[in-house]
Design an enzyme around this catalytic site. Structure first.
Site, PDB file in Angstrom:
ATOM      1  CD  GLU A 299      -3.014  -1.283   2.129  1.00 47.57           C
ATOM      2  OE1 GLU A 299      -2.831  -0.756   3.236  1.00 47.57           O
ATOM      3  OE2 GLU A 299      -4.073  -1.851   1.808  1.00 47.57           O
ATOM      4  CG  ASP A 378      -7.382  -5.779   4.282  1.00 49.39           C
ATOM      5  OD1 ASP A 378      -7.047  -6.039   5.448  1.00 49.39           O
ATOM      6  OD2 ASP A 378      -7.334  -4.641   3.792  1.00 49.39           O
ATOM      7  CD  GLU A 406      -9.899  -1.532   7.824  1.00 50.25           C
ATOM      8  OE1 GLU A 406      -8.964  -2.156   8.364  1.00 50.25           O
ATOM      9  OE2 GLU A 406      -9.794  -0.953   6.733  1.00 50.25           O
TER      10      GLU A 406
HETATM   11  O1  GCW Z   1      -7.192  -3.088   5.710  1.00 51.97           O
HETATM   12  C1  GCW Z   1      -6.152  -2.197   5.474  1.00 51.97           C
HETATM   13  C2  GCW Z   1      -6.516  -0.956   6.192  1.00 51.97           C
HETATM   14  C3  GCW Z   1      -5.348  -0.018   6.319  1.00 51.97           C
HETATM   15  C4  GCW Z   1      -4.182  -0.771   6.964  1.00 51.97           C
HETATM   16  C5  GCW Z   1      -3.854  -1.986   6.108  1.00 51.97           C
HETATM   17  C6  GCW Z   1      -2.724  -2.828   6.695  1.00 51.97           C
HETATM   18  C7  GCW Z   1      -2.457   0.044   8.397  1.00 51.97           C
HETATM   19  O2  GCW Z   1      -7.591  -0.341   5.535  1.00 51.97           O
HETATM   20  O3  GCW Z   1      -5.754   1.066   7.112  1.00 51.97           O
HETATM   21  O4  GCW Z   1      -3.055   0.046   7.139  1.00 51.97           O
HETATM   22  O5  GCW Z   1      -4.989  -2.800   5.988  1.00 51.97           O
HETATM   23  O6  GCW Z   1      -3.024  -3.873   7.273  1.00 51.97           O
HETATM   24  O7  GCW Z   1      -1.573  -2.478   6.562  1.00 51.97           O
END
Ligand code: GCW
Length: 692
Positions: A299, A378, A406
């Site tokens: 990311e 995720d 989340e």
């Molecule tokens: O699911 C995603 C989240 C991000 C997070 C990422 C990760 C810390 O939306 O906010 O970043 O995973 O796990 O690195």
């Protein structure tokens, strides 16, 4: 805490030690609970003694006397690992239960080793503290101390919570207020709250805490410097007293951010030397730092791929720097292309983790732990297990779960996650022809790499209830219990938590336990169907947006058209993801006839009239589950309201207001999802319910 007894109740979480068991048990325990002693003098043992005194005082209504360890007669003795009493109790126990296989920490509570006395001990000092909490938990559940004879071991060496806390006090994906560690660019001085937090973590056996966000800003990279280390050392000291090691998240670009070095190439000797010397500075302040956590090439975070180097090259340069100090690197496996073209049907984000890391099995240093999320995508409400976690043989691994909600309701909606974690961790794995569980493989004892464990992105902030929703405290509790024992039943844990938090009296105990145990299924039923995931509002990830991520760069698609829905991940006609599993599992997911209903759309693209094993068509399942889920949310609110007068008003009100938000959210999901699929498919609801 502040303002009224209700806040104290929320703040205490499950450690309020309200008398719960039959009074007779405590009353009938003779004098054994009226005197306590400790053999050994370390800080952790002092914490253990203080906790024992605190717990017994509250549970019995009498402050126990602290007496010398040699005192004859009834007492509870905390025996240090190598003390005579500790060694004796451990051996007696080993004789009766046989040698423990692959256990890193064993706690023993026994009334048999020293008749008339209860000995609490372990093979580690932290274990003595864990034994005290386990003992108090049993007393509270009504168990008599006489005759107590328990040994309980864990195979997970690492049991860590991770904070995504930023230096300005905000928390990425935090739903319970601001950071308890950072404010205005500094490490906090409010050590009182940190101490209470360390106690909560220790009570469920957590032994590591990473305090800062894995998305490390340039400002946070400076945590490795003298600007912050003295204050971090104070945090580490508090955690140390509770048997918990501090970890820090670091940026792969640290050498560039913190020195004049122009590149962070892991094979550059200058970079290697920089990591070594910086690690030396960090360890001078915190000699028992657990190590570093790294999110690299993920990311848009910097990583070794910029220099044409592998994930192993990247992890190893940092691991080498930590090795002389006994530190480890938690290297996150969440590496995928987040700049995908949605038109490209050949790339599958679910494959990325295994495709990147599996070829490197054996290339990582001894003190690297590859940390993979529970599922291949995720932290969705339903995912299959990550195939990487059961496949690695020569690399230590950790499974990462998300305690912070989340994608599972953000601590507005109730979603007790232990059943999900339990299902994945106890899923099938095969090593050398032996069938075992994913958790056992991850612990590393089967493969000779026993550095691994369980980590969880935590749900805690400075809210008076710590978690924003009182019932979300159960997720933190369950995380610790599961990290200690991945096999422990969610029903047992939910009941334990409810008893410790609200007491054992009815109707509260059974109502709240049932609400917890239903809640994951309920949340799943009104959100994205049959494992397809993602239909959330982009950015915030709360509430429905069916196409919110459909035409985006994130690799998260459902491919719904007028004929059908789902992602074909088969080897025969799809992306080939199924082939990453061992043959038994691969066949199960590949074959539409054996793929479990709840994951059908994760693995297959099917017509809306495809019939599930449940007998329903996919479209009818979507309608039914969304109508049922919204109704179940209303039922949970009614169940809670039926407890009025049985609970303290502060906790009652807080949960009531959250459940009302959940009812509204579930209704929104129901109507958005059902309308979307009705309009897409043109197929009506068999029961003729209102769809917009
Ligand atoms: O699911 C995603 C989240 C991000 C997070 C990422 C990760 C810390 O939306 O906010 O970043 O995973 O796990 O690195």
């Amino acid at each position: 805490m502040t303002a009224g007894s209700g806040d104290v109740t929320m703040y205490d979480c499950w450690l309020g030690y309200r008398r719960a068991g039959p009074e007779a048990v405590v009353a009938g325990s003779g004098d054994v609970l009226s005197r306590v002693a400790v053999s050994g003098a370390s800080a952790v043992l002092r914490t253990a003694l203080a906790e024992l005194v605190r717990g017994l005082s509250a549970l019995t209504g009498r402050v126990p006397a602290v007496v010398p360890e040699q005192t004859a007669g009834p007492l509870v003795l905390i025996a240090a690992p190598r003390s005579a009493a500790g060694a004796h109790a451990l051996t007696t126990m080993t004789r009766t239960r046989g040698p423990a296989d692959g256990e890193d920490e064993v706690i023993v509570m026994t009334a048999l080793a020293r008749p008339g006395q209860v000995v609490l001990t372990s093979n580690t000092e932290a274990g003595c503290l864990h034994a005290v909490f386990a003992f108090l938990r049993r007393l509270q559940a009504g168990q008599a101390p006489a005759g107590l004879h328990v040994a309980d071991g864990t195979a997970s060496r690492l049991r860590m919570v991770s904070h995504w806390d930023n230096l300005d006090g905000t928390i990425e994906r935090g739903y319970a207020g601001a950071s308890i560690f950072f404010k205005d660019g500094q490490v906090t001085q409010d050590l009182h709250r940190v101490r209470d937090y360390a106690r909560l973590l220790a009570s469920v056996g957590v032994n590591a805490v990473c305090v800062n966000n894995v998305n490390v800003t340039a400002e946070a990279a400076r945590l490795l410097t003298a600007a912050h280390l003295p204050r971090l050392a104070r945090l580490a000291g508090i955690f140390r007293d509770h048997g918990i090691r501090l970890f820090l998240s670091v940026s792969f670009d640290s050498p560039m951010i913190l020195s004049g070095i122009r590149a962070a190439d892991p094979l550059d000797p200058q970079v290697r030397d920089w990591w070594r010397s910086q690690a030396g500075q960090v360890y001078a302040h915190i000699p028992d730092l657990g190590g570093f956590q790294v999110k690299a090439d993920s990311e848009s975070r910097p990583g070794p791929s910029v220099y044409g180097r592998s994930q192993a090259d990247g992890a190893n340069v940092i691991a080498d720097a930590l090795r002389p100090f006994g530190g480890v690197v938690l290297w996150r496996a969440f590496v995928y292309d987040c700049w995908q073209d949605w038109r490209d049907r050949s790339t599958d984000r679910a494959r990325a983790c295994y495709d990147t890391f599996m070829p490197l099995d054996g290339a990582f240093g001894e003190n690297v732990i590859v940390q993979a999320k529970l599922g291949p995508m995720d932290f969705q409400v339903r995912e299959p297990p990550s195939p990487l976690l059961t496949a690695l043989r020569l690399t230590s691994a950790a499974i990462e779960v998300q305690i912070t909600q989340e994608y599972t309701g953000q601590q507005k909606d109730l979603c007790f996650l232990h059943p999900q974690w339990h299902e994945v961790m106890n899923g099938r794995a095969v090593v050398d022809g032996d069938v075992t569980t994913l958790a056992h493989v991850v612990s590393g004892h089967k493969t000779g790499r026993p550095n691994g464990g369980v980590t969880g992105v935590v749900n805690v902030g400075d809210d008076p209830s710590w978690t924003g929703h009182v019932l979300a405290q159960a997720n933190l509790y369950a995380f610790g219990r599961l990290a200690w024992d991945p096999g422990i039943d969610p029903g047992t844990v939910a009941a334990e938590w409810v008893t410790a938090t609200f007491g054992a009296a009815e109707p509260v105990a059974s109502t709240v336990t049932r609400m917890l145990l239903d809640s994951w299924r309920v949340y799943e039923s009104y959100t994205a169907p049959l494992g397809v995931g993602w239909m959330v509002t982009p950015g915030t990830h709360y509430g429905p947006s069916v196409d919110g991520y459909e035409y985006s760069r994130w690799g998260t698609y459902h491919f719904a058209d007028r004929e059908g829905i789902g992602v074909d991940r088969t080897a025969a006609t799809g992306t080939g993801f199924t082939a990453q599993y061992e043959p038994g599992q691969a066949r199960m997911y590949e074959d539409i006839g054996s793929c479990p209903d709840e994951l059908l759309l994760f693995f297959h693209h099917v017509p809306y009239r495809h019939r599930l094993k449940s007998g329903k068509t996919v479209i009818q399942h979507i309608y039914d589950s969304h109508f049922d889920g919204a109704e179940d949310a209303r039922r949970m609110l009614r169940d809670w309201l039926s407890l009025a007068g049985h609970l303290d008003p502060v906790r009652f009100e807080q949960v009531r207001s959250r459940l009302e938000l959940q009812v509204a959210n579930a209704k929104e999901w129901r109507d958005v999802v059902n309308s979307y699929f009705f309009r897409k498919s043109g197929i009506g609801d068999e029961l003729g319910r209102k769809i917009f």
